[in-house]
Scaffold this active site. Structure first.
Site, PDB file in Angstrom:
ATOM      1  N   ASP A   1       0.878  -1.169   0.000  1.00 29.40           N
ATOM      2  CA  ASP A   1       0.000   0.000   0.000  1.00 29.40           C
ATOM      3  C   ASP A   1       0.919   1.223   0.000  1.00 29.40           C
ATOM      4  O   ASP A   1       2.103   1.127   0.330  1.00 29.40           O
ATOM      5  CB  ASP A   1      -0.865  -0.055   1.273  1.00 29.40           C
TER       6      ASP A   1
ATOM      7  N   ASP B   1      -0.156   5.142   0.840  1.00 30.34           N
ATOM      8  CA  ASP B   1      -0.384   6.171   1.872  1.00 30.34           C
ATOM      9  C   ASP B   1      -0.549   5.545   3.253  1.00 30.34           C
ATOM     10  O   ASP B   1      -1.445   4.749   3.472  1.00 30.34           O
ATOM     11  CB  ASP B   1      -1.612   7.000   1.493  1.00 30.34           C
TER      12      ASP B   1
ATOM     13  N   GLY C   1      -9.610  10.343  -2.969  1.00 35.58           N
ATOM     14  CA  GLY C   1      -9.757  11.783  -2.775  1.00 35.58           C
ATOM     15  C   GLY C   1     -11.027  12.341  -3.384  1.00 35.58           C
ATOM     16  O   GLY C   1     -11.702  13.175  -2.773  1.00 35.58           O
TER      17      GLY C   1
HETATM   18  C1  XBP Z   1      -5.141   6.315   0.792  1.00 37.81           C
HETATM   19  C2  XBP Z   1      -6.306   6.988   0.206  1.00 37.81           C
HETATM   20  C3  XBP Z   1      -6.079   8.041  -0.848  1.00 37.81           C
HETATM   21  C4  XBP Z   1      -5.354   9.241  -0.250  1.00 37.81           C
HETATM   22  C5  XBP Z   1      -5.553  10.484  -1.067  1.00 37.81           C
HETATM   23  O1  XBP Z   1      -4.621   5.493  -0.232  1.00 37.81           O
HETATM   24  O2  XBP Z   1      -7.423   6.663   0.553  1.00 37.81           O
HETATM   25  O3  XBP Z   1      -7.355   8.440  -1.303  1.00 37.81           O
HETATM   26  O4  XBP Z   1      -5.912   9.516   1.036  1.00 37.81           O
HETATM   27  O5  XBP Z   1      -5.093  10.247  -2.383  1.00 37.81           O
HETATM   28  P1  XBP Z   1      -3.835   4.102   0.141  1.00 37.81           P
HETATM   29  P2  XBP Z   1      -6.039  10.636  -3.631  1.00 37.81           P
HETATM   30  O6  XBP Z   1      -4.688   3.007  -0.460  1.00 37.81           O
HETATM   31  O7  XBP Z   1      -2.487   4.239  -0.511  1.00 37.81           O
HETATM   32  O8  XBP Z   1      -3.734   4.012   1.646  1.00 37.81           O
HETATM   33  O9  XBP Z   1      -6.538  12.050  -3.369  1.00 37.81           O
HETATM   34  O10 XBP Z   1      -5.138  10.529  -4.829  1.00 37.81           O
HETATM   35  O11 XBP Z   1      -7.128   9.612  -3.608  1.00 37.81           O
HETATM   36 MG    MG Z   2      -2.960   3.225   3.270  1.00 33.55          MG
END
Ligand code: XBP
Ligand code: MG
Length: 249
Positions: free
Chosen positions: A12, A14, A56
């Site tokens: 993953d 973020d 997002g």
């Molecule tokens: C986490 C998310 C993403 C980010 C924001 O992603 O939910 O939406 O918060 O990025 P991960 P965007 O699966 O890597 O934990 O605005 O590009 O969605």
């Molecule tokens: Mg994540």
């Protein structure tokens, strides 16, 4: 006999590769709101709650609905595109680094010929910007497959992005180890049948239930910075490496 070596490591982004949400994405959202003349405030506590909505664009639409604001797909898309420009620009400043143990494990995996992949909800542009700013211009090339925002119809907690990555790599769930940080991510990985799942929580996810996650740590650890084990049988040497992962039943 030890379990066969894991053929691939799926990360993953973020919260897992880097702690990007509060000082990265949240700031970028607020700058996009200001540019659009919106008096929307996503302080850290508000944003932590909004993280339950993966994606997002989906997060913007959800928040707009709570305000009774008309949700127009074009408005959301333009606002999110602005946010992504702010986010990638912010990453370019190099302020957000990889979490403890991530670069060490990525390099160890590469050196051992393990296949590396990404399964994320964020956009390819954001993945690229993070990997370049932390690993250098060849950073994106370390990963054979990147499952990102629009690779699949449904974002996490749907398992679709993990299933898509496995299909692209022609691997079975039992061939891989996945790394996540949140409830949405845990549900997505487990839902795809991946049982070897390492969760490294952040301040935003340490109170998540993480139901079914077999191993929960505060980070992957380093030789000089042991990981704190919050659930499961952690690595005896204090940090997650290939030896620990390959011996994991
Ligand atoms: C986490 C998310 C993403 C980010 C924001 O992603 O939910 O939406 O918060 O990025 P991960 P965007 O699966 O890597 O934990 O605005 O590009 O969605
Ligand atoms: Mg994540």
């Amino acid at each position: 006999m030890n379990a066969p070596p894991q053929k691939a490591l799926i990360f993953d982004v973020d919260g897992t590769l880097a702690d990007t949400e509060q000082e990265g994405h949240r700031i970028a959202f607020e700058r996009a709101f200001a540019d659009a003349g919106l008096d929307w405030r996503w302080d850290p506590v508000t944003y932590r709650g909004l993280l339950a909505v993966a994606g997002g664009k989906e997060r913007i639409a959800h928040y707009a609905r709570t305000l009774g604001h008309p949700v127009d797909a074009d408005f959301v898309a333009r606002l999110h595109a602005s946010k992504t420009r702010h986010y990638t620009s912010l990453l370019g400043g190099g302020e957000i680094g990889l979490r403890p143990g991530i670069e060490r494990l990525l390099r160890e995996g590469r050196d051992a010929g393990r296949r590396l992949a990404i399964a994320t909800t964020t956009t390819p542009a954001n993945v690229d910007a993070l990997l370049r700013s932390t690993l250098g211009d060849d950073g994106p090339g370390w990963f054979e497959v990147v499952g990102a925002a629009d690779s699949v119809a449904h974002k996490k907690p749907s398992p679709d992005v993990y299933t898509w990555v496995l299909e692209q790599m022609a691997l079975a769930p039992d061939d891989v180890v996945a790394f996540e940080d949140s409830d949405n991510g845990v549900r997505a990985a487990l839902g795809a049948g991946i049982e070897r799942l390492v969760v490294t929580v952040t301040a935003d996810t340490e109170d998540h239930e993480l139901a079914g996650a077999p191993l929960v740590l505060d980070c992957l650890g380093e030789p000089d910075r042991p990981a704190r084990v919050l659930r499961g049988a952690g690595p005896a040497q204090g940090f997650v490496d290939l030896g620990f992962l390959d011996a994991w039943r």
